[in-house]
Scaffold this motif. Structure first.
Motif, PDB file in Angstrom:
ATOM      1  N   VAL A 123       0.832  -1.088   0.057  1.00  0.00           N
ATOM      2  CA  VAL A 123      -0.079   0.097  -0.101  1.00  0.00           C
ATOM      3  C   VAL A 123       0.917   1.396  -0.052  1.00  0.00           C
ATOM      4  O   VAL A 123       1.697   1.337   0.992  1.00  0.00           O
ATOM      5  N   ARG A 124       0.707   2.185  -0.934  1.00  0.00           N
ATOM      6  CA  ARG A 124       1.399   3.421  -0.827  1.00  0.00           C
ATOM      7  C   ARG A 124       0.402   4.636  -0.789  1.00  0.00           C
ATOM      8  O   ARG A 124      -0.451   4.872  -1.601  1.00  0.00           O
ATOM      9  N   ARG A 125       0.783   5.377   0.330  1.00  0.00           N
ATOM     10  CA  ARG A 125       0.044   6.663   0.560  1.00  0.00           C
ATOM     11  C   ARG A 125       0.648   7.754  -0.146  1.00  0.00           C
ATOM     12  O   ARG A 125       1.937   7.976  -0.230  1.00  0.00           O
ATOM     13  N   VAL A 145      -8.207   5.831  -5.913  1.00  0.00           N
ATOM     14  CA  VAL A 145      -7.464   4.796  -5.621  1.00  0.00           C
ATOM     15  C   VAL A 145      -7.016   3.960  -6.790  1.00  0.00           C
ATOM     16  O   VAL A 145      -8.056   3.616  -7.831  1.00  0.00           O
ATOM     17  N   SER A 146      -5.923   3.296  -6.890  1.00  0.00           N
ATOM     18  CA  SER A 146      -5.621   2.731  -8.002  1.00  0.00           C
ATOM     19  C   SER A 146      -4.763   1.466  -7.525  1.00  0.00           C
ATOM     20  O   SER A 146      -4.324   1.436  -6.355  1.00  0.00           O
ATOM     21  N   ALA A 147      -4.836   0.376  -8.499  1.00  0.00           N
ATOM     22  CA  ALA A 147      -4.161  -0.878  -8.050  1.00  0.00           C
ATOM     23  C   ALA A 147      -3.616  -1.415  -9.496  1.00  0.00           C
ATOM     24  O   ALA A 147      -4.149  -1.136 -10.337  1.00  0.00           O
ATOM     25  N   TYR A 148      -2.244  -2.109  -9.507  1.00  0.00           N
ATOM     26  CA  TYR A 148      -2.160  -2.880 -10.361  1.00  0.00           C
ATOM     27  C   TYR A 148      -0.883  -3.741  -9.998  1.00  0.00           C
ATOM     28  O   TYR A 148      -0.418  -3.739  -8.700  1.00  0.00           O
ATOM     29  N   ARG A 149      -0.675  -4.864 -10.876  1.00  0.00           N
ATOM     30  CA  ARG A 149       0.166  -6.013 -10.540  1.00  0.00           C
ATOM     31  C   ARG A 149       1.806  -5.454 -10.970  1.00  0.00           C
ATOM     32  O   ARG A 149       1.922  -4.906 -11.932  1.00  0.00           O
ATOM     33  N   ASP A 150       2.531  -5.677 -10.257  1.00  0.00           N
ATOM     34  CA  ASP A 150       3.974  -5.495 -10.553  1.00  0.00           C
ATOM     35  C   ASP A 150       4.994  -6.832 -10.078  1.00  0.00           C
ATOM     36  O   ASP A 150       5.165  -7.016  -8.748  1.00  0.00           O
ATOM     37  N   GLY A 151       4.953  -7.789 -11.014  1.00  0.00           N
ATOM     38  CA  GLY A 151       5.662  -8.915 -10.616  1.00  0.00           C
ATOM     39  C   GLY A 151       4.686  -9.855  -9.800  1.00  0.00           C
ATOM     40  O   GLY A 151       3.354  -9.927 -10.103  1.00  0.00           O
ATOM     41  N   ILE A 176      -3.099   4.817  -2.366  1.00  0.00           N
ATOM     42  CA  ILE A 176      -4.403   5.484  -1.866  1.00  0.00           C
ATOM     43  C   ILE A 176      -3.867   6.837  -1.159  1.00  0.00           C
ATOM     44  O   ILE A 176      -2.736   7.241  -1.013  1.00  0.00           O
ATOM     45  N   PRO A 177      -4.881   7.567  -0.850  1.00  0.00           N
ATOM     46  CA  PRO A 177      -4.774   9.055  -0.283  1.00  0.00           C
ATOM     47  C   PRO A 177      -3.971   9.037   1.024  1.00  0.00           C
ATOM     48  O   PRO A 177      -4.359   8.119   1.870  1.00  0.00           O
ATOM     49  N   ALA A 178      -3.140   9.794   1.302  1.00  0.00           N
ATOM     50  CA  ALA A 178      -2.417   9.701   2.667  1.00  0.00           C
ATOM     51  C   ALA A 178      -3.384   9.914   3.530  1.00  0.00           C
ATOM     52  O   ALA A 178      -3.051   9.383   4.769  1.00  0.00           O
ATOM     53  N   ARG A 179      -4.393  10.811   3.503  1.00  0.00           N
ATOM     54  CA  ARG A 179      -5.451  10.895   4.448  1.00  0.00           C
ATOM     55  C   ARG A 179      -6.226   9.551   5.029  1.00  0.00           C
ATOM     56  O   ARG A 179      -7.063   9.802   5.981  1.00  0.00           O
ATOM     57  N   VAL A 239      -8.368  -1.677   0.159  1.00  0.00           N
ATOM     58  CA  VAL A 239      -7.363  -2.792  -0.469  1.00  0.00           C
ATOM     59  C   VAL A 239      -8.344  -4.042  -0.745  1.00  0.00           C
ATOM     60  O   VAL A 239      -8.109  -4.466  -1.804  1.00  0.00           O
ATOM     61  N   ALA A 240      -9.395  -4.305   0.139  1.00  0.00           N
ATOM     62  CA  ALA A 240     -10.159  -5.446  -0.187  1.00  0.00           C
ATOM     63  C   ALA A 240     -10.915  -5.285  -1.577  1.00  0.00           C
ATOM     64  O   ALA A 240     -11.045  -6.262  -2.354  1.00  0.00           O
ATOM     65  N   LYS A 241     -11.470  -3.953  -1.653  1.00  0.00           N
ATOM     66  CA  LYS A 241     -11.991  -3.516  -2.933  1.00  0.00           C
ATOM     67  C   LYS A 241     -11.212  -3.844  -4.274  1.00  0.00           C
ATOM     68  O   LYS A 241     -11.734  -4.500  -5.227  1.00  0.00           O
ATOM     69  N   MET A 242     -10.185  -3.408  -4.147  1.00  0.00           N
ATOM     70  CA  MET A 242      -9.329  -3.203  -5.181  1.00  0.00           C
ATOM     71  C   MET A 242      -8.905  -4.573  -5.680  1.00  0.00           C
ATOM     72  O   MET A 242      -8.519  -5.183  -6.749  1.00  0.00           O
ATOM     73  N   LEU A 243      -8.481  -5.402  -4.667  1.00  0.00           N
ATOM     74  CA  LEU A 243      -8.011  -6.758  -4.924  1.00  0.00           C
ATOM     75  C   LEU A 243      -9.406  -7.504  -5.710  1.00  0.00           C
ATOM     76  O   LEU A 243      -8.979  -8.295  -6.506  1.00  0.00           O
TER      77      LEU A 243
END
Length: 201
Positions: free
Chosen positions: A11-13, A21-27, A34-37, A47-51
């Motif tokens: 997870v990157r804030r 919110v965005s999600a992608y595979r990297d290997g 996600i937003p830092a707030r 995280v659950a939604k994006m997975l």
């Protein structure tokens, strides 16, 4: 098949990210930005939604044989008035340079495993192409008229042409000082020759 959800999730804030919110595979990792707030609870929720969204997207790009058959029947109903009635649809690794093929005698359809992982609208086009062959064996005007109702026919044909071109294109000549360590080009499947536009079968 869909990627294993047990892969590492990072997870990157970001302070610059305010709402999206965005999600992608990297290997083997899944990166979720996600937003830092966001609170810890919001982080877990997203995280659950994006997975789940990633898994759904990947599943649609790697359907099972049964899912291919169900999708083919849906496409026949939607675009061919249900006239094409496949008895079976399955992935096949021995399609040569074709994206797919069908057997008129028994109504079976085979889709090249090279199509796995392509966008769902490309898979739909290849399925529809083979369904149309159950009604018209050749590639004459009557055949292409059957595909006019599918809104992404031209786009899918262009996509497949691009894939075929990339698979057959020779590696660019590089000066000797750059040749060392150059990765060896690999072909997906055996598509060493460009398939004609829209030649799924």
């Amino acid at each position: 098949m869909a990627r294993d959800v047990r892969s590492v999730v990072e997870v990157r804030r970001s302070r610059r990210r305010t709402a999206t919110v965005s999600a992608y595979r990297d290997g083997d990792r899944t990166i979720i930005a996600i937003p830092a707030r966001f609170s810890h609870a919001q982080e877990q929720e997203w995280v659950a939604k994006m997975l789940a969204r990633l898994e759904d997207k990947e599943r649609r790009r790697h359907p099972s044989d049964d899912e291919l058959l169900a999708r083919a029947r849906e496409l026949s109903e939607r675009y061919l008035e249900g006239r094409a009635r496949p008895t079976s649809v399955r992935w096949s690794a021995n399609q040569g340079r074709r994206w797919g093929s069908c057997t008129l005698v028994d109504g079976s359809i085979r889709i090249s495993t090279r199509v796995q992982g392509m966008p769902s609208w490309v898979i739909d086009y290849v399925l529809l192409h083979e369904l149309a062959h159950l009604l018209h064996p050749g590639h004459g005007p009557e055949f292409w008229r059957l595909l006019e109702g599918y809104p992404r026919t031209d786009r899918a044909r262009g996509f497949l042409d691009g894939v075929a071109y990339r698979q057959e294109a020779p590696a660019p000549d590089l000066p000797p000082e750059h040749a060392a360590g150059r990765p060896t080009p690999s072909l997906a499947g055996d598509g060493a020759r460009r398939a004609p536009a829209g030649a799924a079968g």
